[in-house]
Scaffold this motif. Sequence first.
Motif, PDB file in Angstrom:
ATOM      1  N   ALA A 124       0.819  -1.216   0.000  1.00 12.75           N
ATOM      2  CA  ALA A 124       0.000   0.000   0.000  1.00 12.75           C
ATOM      3  C   ALA A 124       0.850   1.262   0.000  1.00 12.75           C
ATOM      4  N   ASN A 125       1.990   1.218   0.694  1.00 14.70           N
ATOM      5  CA  ASN A 125       2.811   2.421   0.843  1.00 14.70           C
ATOM      6  C   ASN A 125       4.283   2.127   0.546  1.00 14.70           C
ATOM      7  N   PRO A 126       4.619   1.899  -0.690  1.00 14.01           N
ATOM      8  CA  PRO A 126       6.032   1.640  -1.012  1.00 14.01           C
ATOM      9  C   PRO A 126       6.872   2.879  -0.764  1.00 14.01           C
ATOM     10  N   ASP A 127       8.153   2.677  -0.540  1.00 12.26           N
ATOM     11  CA  ASP A 127       9.092   3.783  -0.344  1.00 12.26           C
ATOM     12  C   ASP A 127       9.036   4.690  -1.585  1.00 12.26           C
ATOM     13  N   PRO A 128       8.653   5.951  -1.421  1.00 14.54           N
ATOM     14  CA  PRO A 128       8.534   6.826  -2.606  1.00 14.54           C
ATOM     15  C   PRO A 128       9.859   7.079  -3.314  1.00 14.54           C
ATOM     16  N   ASN A 129      10.957   6.778  -2.640  1.00  9.77           N
ATOM     17  CA  ASN A 129      12.275   6.948  -3.270  1.00  9.77           C
ATOM     18  C   ASN A 129      12.750   5.699  -3.997  1.00  9.77           C
ATOM     19  N   GLY A 130      11.935   4.672  -3.961  1.00 10.94           N
ATOM     20  CA  GLY A 130      12.313   3.405  -4.588  1.00 10.94           C
ATOM     21  C   GLY A 130      12.295   2.278  -3.578  1.00 10.94           C
ATOM     22  N   GLN A 131      11.341   1.379  -3.712  1.00 14.76           N
ATOM     23  CA  GLN A 131      11.182   0.304  -2.740  1.00 14.76           C
ATOM     24  C   GLN A 131      12.063  -0.896  -3.098  1.00 14.76           C
ATOM     25  N   VAL A 132      12.804  -1.381  -2.094  1.00 12.72           N
ATOM     26  CA  VAL A 132      13.639  -2.567  -2.278  1.00 12.72           C
ATOM     27  C   VAL A 132      12.863  -3.802  -1.812  1.00 12.72           C
ATOM     28  N   LEU A 133      12.931  -4.867  -2.593  1.00 15.32           N
ATOM     29  CA  LEU A 133      12.321  -6.159  -2.261  1.00 15.32           C
ATOM     30  C   LEU A 133      13.425  -7.201  -2.135  1.00 15.32           C
ATOM     31  N   GLN A 134      13.213  -8.162  -1.244  1.00 11.52           N
ATOM     32  CA  GLN A 134      14.232  -9.185  -1.033  1.00 11.52           C
ATOM     33  C   GLN A 134      13.594 -10.561  -0.883  1.00 11.52           C
ATOM     34  N   MET A 135      14.173 -11.548  -1.549  1.00 10.75           N
ATOM     35  CA  MET A 135      13.821 -12.945  -1.308  1.00 10.75           C
ATOM     36  C   MET A 135      14.863 -13.525  -0.366  1.00 10.75           C
ATOM     37  N   PRO A 136      14.451 -14.162   0.743  1.00  9.79           N
ATOM     38  CA  PRO A 136      15.440 -14.734   1.668  1.00  9.79           C
ATOM     39  C   PRO A 136      16.391 -15.692   0.968  1.00  9.79           C
ATOM     40  N   ALA A 137      17.639 -15.680   1.426  1.00 15.37           N
ATOM     41  CA  ALA A 137      18.654 -16.591   0.889  1.00 15.37           C
ATOM     42  C   ALA A 137      18.723 -17.886   1.688  1.00 15.37           C
ATOM     43  N   TRP A 138      18.152 -17.891   2.892  1.00  8.41           N
ATOM     44  CA  TRP A 138      18.154 -19.097   3.729  1.00  8.41           C
ATOM     45  C   TRP A 138      16.954 -19.058   4.654  1.00  8.41           C
ATOM     46  N   ILE A 139      16.697 -20.171   5.321  1.00  4.82           N
ATOM     47  CA  ILE A 139      15.572 -20.257   6.236  1.00  4.82           C
ATOM     48  C   ILE A 139      16.104 -20.531   7.640  1.00  4.82           C
ATOM     49  N   PRO A 140      15.635 -19.816   8.650  1.00  6.59           N
ATOM     50  CA  PRO A 140      16.114 -20.035  10.017  1.00  6.59           C
ATOM     51  C   PRO A 140      15.969 -21.496  10.448  1.00  6.59           C
ATOM     52  N   GLY A 141      17.006 -21.985  11.108  1.00 13.44           N
ATOM     53  CA  GLY A 141      17.034 -23.377  11.573  1.00 13.44           C
ATOM     54  C   GLY A 141      17.792 -24.301  10.649  1.00 13.44           C
ATOM     55  N   SER A 142      18.070 -23.848   9.438  1.00  6.21           N
ATOM     56  CA  SER A 142      18.812 -24.651   8.466  1.00  6.21           C
ATOM     57  C   SER A 142      19.924 -23.775   7.906  1.00  6.21           C
ATOM     58  N   TYR A 143      21.138 -24.008   8.389  1.00  2.72           N
ATOM     59  CA  TYR A 143      22.216 -23.035   8.220  1.00  2.72           C
ATOM     60  C   TYR A 143      23.012 -23.279   6.943  1.00  2.72           C
ATOM     61  N   LEU A 144      22.360 -22.917   5.841  1.00  2.00           N
ATOM     62  CA  LEU A 144      22.966 -23.043   4.519  1.00  2.00           C
ATOM     63  C   LEU A 144      22.323 -22.016   3.599  1.00  2.00           C
ATOM     64  N   ILE A 145      23.136 -21.306   2.833  1.00  2.00           N
ATOM     65  CA  ILE A 145      22.600 -20.379   1.839  1.00  2.00           C
ATOM     66  C   ILE A 145      21.945 -21.202   0.732  1.00  2.00           C
ATOM     67  N   ARG A 146      20.638 -21.032   0.559  1.00  2.00           N
ATOM     68  CA  ARG A 146      19.890 -21.858  -0.386  1.00  2.00           C
ATOM     69  C   ARG A 146      19.412 -21.077  -1.611  1.00  2.00           C
ATOM     70  N   ASP A 147      19.512 -19.760  -1.575  1.00  2.00           N
ATOM     71  CA  ASP A 147      19.168 -18.934  -2.743  1.00  2.00           C
ATOM     72  C   ASP A 147      17.775 -19.283  -3.278  1.00  2.00           C
ATOM     73  N   PHE A 148      16.760 -19.056  -2.453  1.00  2.00           N
ATOM     74  CA  PHE A 148      15.390 -19.382  -2.856  1.00  2.00           C
ATOM     75  C   PHE A 148      14.954 -18.594  -4.091  1.00  2.00           C
ATOM     76  N   SER A 149      15.612 -17.476  -4.363  1.00  2.00           N
ATOM     77  CA  SER A 149      15.232 -16.673  -5.527  1.00  2.00           C
ATOM     78  C   SER A 149      15.446 -17.418  -6.842  1.00  2.00           C
ATOM     79  N   LYS A 150      16.279 -18.455  -6.816  1.00  2.00           N
ATOM     80  CA  LYS A 150      16.554 -19.166  -8.068  1.00  2.00           C
ATOM     81  C   LYS A 150      15.313 -19.859  -8.625  1.00  2.00           C
ATOM     82  N   GLN A 151      14.292 -20.053  -7.793  1.00  2.00           N
ATOM     83  CA  GLN A 151      13.075 -20.722  -8.255  1.00  2.00           C
ATOM     84  C   GLN A 151      12.037 -19.752  -8.804  1.00  2.00           C
ATOM     85  N   ILE A 152      12.326 -18.438  -8.766  1.00  2.00           N
ATOM     86  CA  ILE A 152      11.407 -17.468  -9.356  1.00  2.00           C
ATOM     87  C   ILE A 152      11.539 -17.509 -10.882  1.00  2.00           C
ATOM     88  N   GLU A 153      10.459 -17.879 -11.547  1.00  2.00           N
ATOM     89  CA  GLU A 153      10.480 -17.967 -13.016  1.00  2.00           C
ATOM     90  C   GLU A 153      10.045 -16.659 -13.679  1.00  2.00           C
TER      91      GLU A 153
END
Length: 591
Positions: A30-59
């Motif tokens: 509803a209210n994105p940063d008017p100067n440019g909103q940054v979005l982030q996909m997590p690189a890992w999930i808490p409890g599993s200590y490995l960089i998994r790069d979940f963004s790679k599954q975004i088609e």
Amino acid sequence: MNHADLPAIQYTIWPADLYGHRFRVKLHIANPDPNGQVLQMPAWIPGSYLIRDFSKQIELIEAYSVTGTRKKIALERIDNDHWLLPPLNGSVEILTTVYAFDSSVRAAYLDTERAFFNASSLCLAVKSQEYLPCSLAITPPELAFADHWTVQTTLRAVKTDDRGFGFYLAENYDDLLDHPIAMGDFQLVHWKSNGVAHRMAIQGCNHIVDAKRLAQDLQAICTSTIDLFEPKTKRAPFGEYVFLVNAVLNGYGGLEHRNSTALLCRRDQIPQENILFEESTYREFLGLCSHEYFHAWLVKRIQPKAFQPYDLAKRNHTRLLWVFEGFTSYYDDLQLLRSKRIDLKTYLKLVSDNWNGILRGPGRHKQSLADSSFDAWTKYYQADENTPNAVVSYYGKGALLALGLDLQIRAFTKNKQSLDDLMRLLWHKHGSEGIAEDGLDGLIFELLGEDFGKIWNEMKARYIFGVEDIPLQKWIGSNLICVKLKSQSALEKLKLQFGMRHTDANGWLKVTHVFDGGIAQAAGLASDDLLSSIDGQRVTSARWDRVLGSLSENSHARITFYRDDLEHERMVSLQSASIPVQYELLPKKDV
């Protein structure tokens, strides 16, 4: 519900393509940063200590301005996990298509039988607005055969139908990530522990599960754990708890959350009506349930300060995983004993197996528990053929350290106090705030005084920051337990001397790991070699014991193997390796 009734950040998730394994996700800001909103996909999930790069599954990812006339807007890719919206005023929507075919407990999965996801695999974070409340709308699949699917989650429902589809609310983005969601057909098991509603939602079992047995056993385990942390109030830190279970042909693991856990197990580990099962495999499943349930206190509420808040864009290092995973590994089986799900003999066998497994690993003399915790991201979670020679498990050795500390506290206080008292103090002092890397020191001094502090400092130097073996054989002084050297046959000794792990590969015995100092290493064997014969006798996985058993002690053997399809032959002495010491713990009444 319309947008006006919902938080400024709204997610909608469609199981859009069951055959192609794709979720469709809409993020309304509803209210994105008017100067440019940054979005982030997590690189890992808490409890599993490995960089998994979940963004790679975004088609596919697209952005639209939805104030006034709907129009597509540019979306700049900053790096693998971050995107930037252009400066603008008014609401925007981000549409993504995410491939989901990871059957583990850590990511997202979708097919014609079930759906499962952690929001960290599907939902983009709105940077600088993660602290705001957010909503999640879950829509049902638009296929007739999925009309009976239901939703299982502990996320707070606001407006849902009788199947669980509809709107949910989260306190913030972190809260959203802490409630995994499963959809499909379930067999449900219900019970109450200290008045708190618990349930287990099981997928993957074709036969009717033994709900009575499961409820009885899990009720005892959960009640025992609540009582451990709150013996006076007997109050749980949650209003409900859900075990989400996916039963498969082969698989095992779990991931903890604040009010729930996602579990992966074999079908033969769950008791089902009219299906034979082994008690030992069921015991493993109960141990997994006990472990993840214990994490509702230790990890999800008691946390290292290094995890507060989680930074899901990079590795978060702590040297305390030997506490958070090791102590949990100690208590998971101990709670089975205390809840009378196993007897003392079975419990001691589990402790002995873990102890002996640690003693067989050469890596225990190279890596400390503290370093094992710190390096979990690159060593423990990225295991390779050399892992046994370079790494010690903060789970396994951490559990031994917990047992050793428990024994030392009991001896010091003449059984007036135990590790339980330290866990309760940890809970009451740090149940809502993080603990520093050296925070356990102050708690131990507070509980037991400076004299025990000297014992603790020595334990730290030798067994946590040092690489010495934990001398449980010296510390066990119970009138109920006997510790002795484990008697081993000639074949068992030779296996230990050989120092090798293997698997079957199309009828060949394939080497997977070679331990430092063993016969296999002296023979020049390496990972991926195909061991073909010993002294002219064909070797396979099925014949391994028979061939080793035929060898004469104190002799030499001719070993033939293939590496990269080239044959190699070596002569090796069967006396060229020492035998790791192994122990056996038994109830004294059985000795």
